[in-house]
Design an enzyme around this catalytic site. Sequence first.
Site, PDB file in Angstrom:
ATOM      1  N   ASP A  43     -15.638  56.968 -34.688  1.00 40.94           N
ATOM      2  CA  ASP A  43     -14.749  56.287 -35.619  1.00 40.94           C
ATOM      3  C   ASP A  43     -15.019  54.788 -35.550  1.00 40.94           C
ATOM      4  O   ASP A  43     -15.700  54.311 -34.648  1.00 40.94           O
ATOM      5  CB  ASP A  43     -13.266  56.613 -35.357  1.00 40.94           C
ATOM      6  CG  ASP A  43     -12.745  56.093 -34.029  1.00 40.94           C
ATOM      7  OD1 ASP A  43     -13.556  55.871 -33.112  1.00 40.94           O
ATOM      8  OD2 ASP A  43     -11.525  55.922 -33.900  1.00 40.94           O
ATOM      9  N   TYR A  57     -14.863  50.666 -35.096  1.00 41.98           N
ATOM     10  CA  TYR A  57     -14.279  49.762 -34.104  1.00 41.98           C
ATOM     11  C   TYR A  57     -12.871  49.376 -34.555  1.00 41.98           C
ATOM     12  O   TYR A  57     -12.605  49.212 -35.743  1.00 41.98           O
ATOM     13  CB  TYR A  57     -15.118  48.487 -33.979  1.00 41.98           C
ATOM     14  CG  TYR A  57     -16.511  48.701 -33.425  1.00 41.98           C
ATOM     15  CD1 TYR A  57     -16.715  49.159 -32.120  1.00 41.98           C
ATOM     16  CD2 TYR A  57     -17.637  48.418 -34.192  1.00 41.98           C
ATOM     17  CE1 TYR A  57     -17.985  49.335 -31.604  1.00 41.98           C
ATOM     18  CE2 TYR A  57     -18.926  48.599 -33.681  1.00 41.98           C
ATOM     19  CZ  TYR A  57     -19.085  49.050 -32.385  1.00 41.98           C
ATOM     20  OH  TYR A  57     -20.348  49.225 -31.878  1.00 41.98           O
ATOM     21  N   PHE A  92     -21.551  51.966 -35.200  1.00 43.13           N
ATOM     22  CA  PHE A  92     -22.079  51.102 -34.138  1.00 43.13           C
ATOM     23  C   PHE A  92     -22.295  49.650 -34.563  1.00 43.13           C
ATOM     24  O   PHE A  92     -22.562  48.791 -33.728  1.00 43.13           O
ATOM     25  CB  PHE A  92     -23.388  51.664 -33.547  1.00 43.13           C
ATOM     26  CG  PHE A  92     -23.220  52.966 -32.825  1.00 43.13           C
ATOM     27  CD1 PHE A  92     -22.637  53.016 -31.570  1.00 43.13           C
ATOM     28  CD2 PHE A  92     -23.640  54.158 -33.407  1.00 43.13           C
ATOM     29  CE1 PHE A  92     -22.474  54.220 -30.895  1.00 43.13           C
ATOM     30  CE2 PHE A  92     -23.477  55.372 -32.751  1.00 43.13           C
ATOM     31  CZ  PHE A  92     -22.897  55.402 -31.493  1.00 43.13           C
ATOM     32  N   HIS A 121     -23.736  59.378 -24.866  1.00 45.71           N
ATOM     33  CA  HIS A 121     -23.286  58.244 -25.662  1.00 45.71           C
ATOM     34  C   HIS A 121     -23.776  56.952 -25.018  1.00 45.71           C
ATOM     35  O   HIS A 121     -23.864  56.855 -23.782  1.00 45.71           O
ATOM     36  CB  HIS A 121     -21.752  58.249 -25.735  1.00 45.71           C
ATOM     37  CG  HIS A 121     -21.189  57.358 -26.787  1.00 45.71           C
ATOM     38  ND1 HIS A 121     -21.014  56.004 -26.586  1.00 45.71           N
ATOM     39  CD2 HIS A 121     -20.784  57.614 -28.048  1.00 45.71           C
ATOM     40  CE1 HIS A 121     -20.514  55.475 -27.686  1.00 45.71           C
ATOM     41  NE2 HIS A 121     -20.359  56.422 -28.593  1.00 45.71           N
TER      42      HIS A 121
END
Length: 261
Positions: A96, A98, A109, A225
């Site tokens: 999702d 920031y 990202f 991740h």
Amino acid sequence: MGLKQSDLFSEDPDHLKAPSPSNQLLSADWPPSTDGLTPTWRKLLDEFWVSQAGLDLNDKVRAGLAANRVFFPKSPYRAMSLTPFEKIQVVVLGQDPYHGPNQAQGLAFSVGAGQKIPPSLRNIFKEIQRDLSLAIPSGPDAGNLMRWSQQGVLLLNTALTVEQSLPSSHRDWGWEVLTDKVIQTLAANFEPKAFLLWGAHAQSKSGLIEALNQNGRHLVLKANHPSPLSALRPPWPFIGCGHFGQVNRWLEAQNKNPILW
């Protein structure tokens, strides 16, 4: 008459109100415009918003905006607007947006100009440096990954909005119904694509891809991740995964241009 000192320090709420973050989703921005999107994207979105999941999501977002809750980003469809469906070569799945002011810009990202590079993105840059011997980007626009989007890298979050300071707050609101359909449509398309699945959440979508990956035409790569909490953890540490070079070699084998990471 001259100004009184009290005039300089008005208690009027509008006078005291801080300016809205530049990436805040406002009621005037909802529903997001599909202007400029290619027909495939528009068809997927039109079908979603008349479904029950789309109608329920619309109600939740409208109610939150009416209650003056702060949602990001201003442009939930930005990944689609920058990367036409027919031009996609690589898919990077995030979770999702920031949740801090002025960070999210609608690309997984990526952060807006002038923003400090978040830890996960810094680890992505570190792996690119290790893998391809490229310098870590610097300068006010270093964290803006629009340069990837314009080369056919779809930076797709599975939820397209979030509430300020509340990570994963719009998880299970219905966005995943749309983004799962996007993933399936990409996997069903005959053009080969590379899917980069970093972390358990992204990897949970691998079944959607593999079910439609006839003859293994798509490249599916998995790693932890890039968050500092997991980037070095076995069994698939992100640092050392070599995904960026592997993708470029795979593209070149198909006579396609490599990505300028």
